[in-house]
Scaffold this motif. Sequence first.
Motif, PDB file in Angstrom:
ATOM      1  N   LEU A   1      35.285  45.372  40.476  1.00  0.00           N
ATOM      2  CA  LEU A   1      35.485  44.883  39.108  1.00  0.00           C
ATOM      3  C   LEU A   1      36.189  43.528  39.121  1.00  0.00           C
ATOM      4  CD1 LEU A   1      36.536  48.153  37.238  1.00  0.00           C
ATOM      5  CD2 LEU A   1      34.407  46.854  36.916  1.00  0.00           C
ATOM      6  N   HIS A   2      37.155  43.378  40.018  1.00  0.00           N
ATOM      7  CA  HIS A   2      37.815  42.078  40.163  1.00  0.00           C
ATOM      8  C   HIS A   2      36.818  41.008  40.587  1.00  0.00           C
ATOM      9  CE1 HIS A   2      42.086  41.649  39.443  1.00  0.00           C
ATOM     10  NE2 HIS A   2      42.227  42.919  39.743  1.00  0.00           N
ATOM     11  N   LYS A   3      35.912  41.353  41.454  1.00  0.00           N
ATOM     12  CA  LYS A   3      34.915  40.381  41.903  1.00  0.00           C
ATOM     13  C   LYS A   3      34.111  39.866  40.707  1.00  0.00           C
ATOM     14  CE  LYS A   3      31.096  39.668  45.107  1.00  0.00           C
ATOM     15  NZ  LYS A   3      30.613  40.015  46.436  1.00  0.00           N
ATOM     16  N   ILE A   4      33.611  40.766  39.892  1.00  0.00           N
ATOM     17  CA  ILE A   4      32.816  40.354  38.728  1.00  0.00           C
ATOM     18  C   ILE A   4      33.677  39.563  37.742  1.00  0.00           C
ATOM     19  CG2 ILE A   4      31.609  41.213  36.687  1.00  0.00           C
ATOM     20  CD1 ILE A   4      30.382  43.331  38.352  1.00  0.00           C
ATOM     21  N   HIS A   5      34.884  40.033  37.501  1.00  0.00           N
ATOM     22  CA  HIS A   5      35.797  39.354  36.584  1.00  0.00           C
ATOM     23  C   HIS A   5      36.045  37.910  37.043  1.00  0.00           C
ATOM     24  CE1 HIS A   5      39.184  38.847  33.847  1.00  0.00           C
ATOM     25  NE2 HIS A   5      40.017  38.662  34.853  1.00  0.00           N
ATOM     26  N   LEU A   6      36.343  37.725  38.304  1.00  0.00           N
ATOM     27  CA  LEU A   6      36.615  36.385  38.814  1.00  0.00           C
ATOM     28  C   LEU A   6      35.369  35.510  38.819  1.00  0.00           C
ATOM     29  CD1 LEU A   6      39.107  37.286  41.678  1.00  0.00           C
ATOM     30  CD2 LEU A   6      39.621  36.389  39.406  1.00  0.00           C
ATOM     31  N   LEU A   7      34.217  36.117  39.072  1.00  0.00           N
ATOM     32  CA  LEU A   7      32.968  35.346  39.006  1.00  0.00           C
ATOM     33  C   LEU A   7      32.712  34.848  37.587  1.00  0.00           C
ATOM     34  CD1 LEU A   7      30.650  37.451  41.343  1.00  0.00           C
ATOM     35  CD2 LEU A   7      31.512  35.128  41.775  1.00  0.00           C
ATOM     36  N   CYS A   8      33.046  35.665  36.604  1.00  0.00           N
ATOM     37  CA  CYS A   8      32.856  35.256  35.205  1.00  0.00           C
ATOM     38  C   CYS A   8      33.721  34.058  34.851  1.00  0.00           C
ATOM     39  CB  CYS A   8      33.145  36.418  34.262  1.00  0.00           C
ATOM     40  SG  CYS A   8      31.817  37.627  34.199  1.00  0.00           S
ATOM     41  N   TRP A   9      34.900  33.963  35.429  1.00  0.00           N
ATOM     42  CA  TRP A   9      35.762  32.805  35.199  1.00  0.00           C
ATOM     43  C   TRP A   9      35.278  31.586  35.982  1.00  0.00           C
ATOM     44  CZ3 TRP A   9      38.830  32.228  31.323  1.00  0.00           C
ATOM     45  CH2 TRP A   9      39.465  33.332  30.738  1.00  0.00           C
ATOM     46  N   THR A  10      34.721  31.812  37.152  1.00  0.00           N
ATOM     47  CA  THR A  10      34.366  30.716  38.058  1.00  0.00           C
ATOM     48  C   THR A  10      33.014  30.085  37.735  1.00  0.00           C
ATOM     49  OG1 THR A  10      35.649  31.797  39.797  1.00  0.00           O
ATOM     50  CG2 THR A  10      34.100  30.106  40.501  1.00  0.00           C
ATOM     51  N   TYR A  11      32.046  30.887  37.286  1.00  0.00           N
ATOM     52  CA  TYR A  11      30.684  30.412  37.043  1.00  0.00           C
ATOM     53  C   TYR A  11      30.345  30.538  35.551  1.00  0.00           C
ATOM     54  CZ  TYR A  11      30.233  30.421  42.069  1.00  0.00           C
ATOM     55  OH  TYR A  11      30.416  30.160  43.404  1.00  0.00           O
ATOM     56  N   PRO A  12      30.439  29.437  34.797  1.00  0.00           N
ATOM     57  CA  PRO A  12      30.120  29.490  33.368  1.00  0.00           C
ATOM     58  C   PRO A  12      28.714  30.047  33.117  1.00  0.00           C
ATOM     59  CG  PRO A  12      31.131  27.389  33.921  1.00  0.00           C
ATOM     60  CD  PRO A  12      30.854  28.096  35.222  1.00  0.00           C
ATOM     61  N   ASN A  13      28.598  30.789  32.030  1.00  0.00           N
ATOM     62  CA  ASN A  13      27.329  31.382  31.577  1.00  0.00           C
ATOM     63  C   ASN A  13      26.819  32.514  32.465  1.00  0.00           C
ATOM     64  OD1 ASN A  13      27.082  29.502  29.350  1.00  0.00           O
ATOM     65  ND2 ASN A  13      26.624  27.982  30.926  1.00  0.00           N
ATOM     66  N   LEU A  14      27.632  32.977  33.386  1.00  0.00           N
ATOM     67  CA  LEU A  14      27.232  34.073  34.274  1.00  0.00           C
ATOM     68  C   LEU A  14      26.803  35.280  33.450  1.00  0.00           C
ATOM     69  CD1 LEU A  14      27.671  34.816  37.525  1.00  0.00           C
ATOM     70  CD2 LEU A  14      29.252  36.427  36.476  1.00  0.00           C
ATOM     71  N   GLN A  15      25.733  35.928  33.859  1.00  0.00           N
ATOM     72  CA  GLN A  15      25.251  37.147  33.217  1.00  0.00           C
ATOM     73  C   GLN A  15      25.438  38.305  34.198  1.00  0.00           C
ATOM     74  OE1 GLN A  15      24.078  37.390  29.852  1.00  0.00           O
ATOM     75  NE2 GLN A  15      25.199  35.459  30.007  1.00  0.00           N
ATOM     76  N   ALA A  16      26.379  39.188  33.876  1.00  0.00           N
ATOM     77  CA  ALA A  16      26.711  40.321  34.737  1.00  0.00           C
ATOM     78  C   ALA A  16      26.510  41.613  33.960  1.00  0.00           C
ATOM     79  CB  ALA A  16      28.162  40.212  35.203  1.00  0.00           C
ATOM     80  N   ALA A  17      26.411  42.700  34.707  1.00  0.00           N
ATOM     81  CA  ALA A  17      26.323  44.019  34.078  1.00  0.00           C
ATOM     82  C   ALA A  17      27.133  45.009  34.895  1.00  0.00           C
ATOM     83  CB  ALA A  17      24.874  44.489  33.976  1.00  0.00           C
ATOM     84  N   ILE A  18      27.765  45.928  34.194  1.00  0.00           N
ATOM     85  CA  ILE A  18      28.387  47.090  34.812  1.00  0.00           C
ATOM     86  C   ILE A  18      27.525  48.270  34.400  1.00  0.00           C
ATOM     87  CG2 ILE A  18      30.428  48.558  34.963  1.00  0.00           C
ATOM     88  CD1 ILE A  18      32.115  46.118  34.142  1.00  0.00           C
ATOM     89  N   VAL A  19      27.039  49.008  35.391  1.00  0.00           N
ATOM     90  CA  VAL A  19      26.055  50.069  35.152  1.00  0.00           C
ATOM     91  C   VAL A  19      26.557  51.385  35.732  1.00  0.00           C
ATOM     92  CG1 VAL A  19      23.689  50.819  35.666  1.00  0.00           C
ATOM     93  CG2 VAL A  19      24.162  48.396  35.249  1.00  0.00           C
TER      94      VAL A  19
END
Length: 186
Positions: free
Chosen positions: A44-62
């Motif tokens: 979850l930290h990985k996705i959270h930090l990616l969202c801050w680092t890469y603008p417009n990132l599209q992620a999903a938690i499934v």
Amino acid sequence: MQYKIEEGGAGFRPYGGAAKAFYCREPEVILAGPAETGKTYSLLHKIHLLCWTYPNLQAAIVRKTYKSLVSTVLQTYWHKVVGGSGNGVHPFGGERPEWFGYPTNSRIWCVGMDNADKVLSGEWDIIFTNQTEELSQAEWEILLSRCTGRAGHLPWPQLIGDCNPSYPHHWIRTRQTLTLYESRHN
């Protein structure tokens, strides 16, 4: 608030198998191990930090079902990773969020495989599957087909997950294209 995934960002530092999965850029990555080893928290930290680092990132938690997603992993994400106050992150959809928005215009969508149309219609940079052992290999492959790089915001599109595979010949342990790391108690 800008973080760098390469540095771990925001005071978070994974160890052992969690660190290997956190920094891995392979297309299919799963962190396996017993409960309370930090698998979910690290990813979850990985996705959270990616969202801050890469603008417009599209992620999903499934997760297998949306109901189980809301009562488990989303609670960990909101209260332990984001901090509950949001820090600029906002849920959309109330107590049963459809997605979380970041000031960077990144989004984390919340999806149960019981409503897989949400995933099938999207182009994703990264998808995190919680309790991956609940999914069939066919469901994993459907998710993988949506993490191909078409979203275009993450240099290495990924399907990641955590799990507790229950038997030695589970598809997670036998899948040749999957990078599997073990998370253990120290």
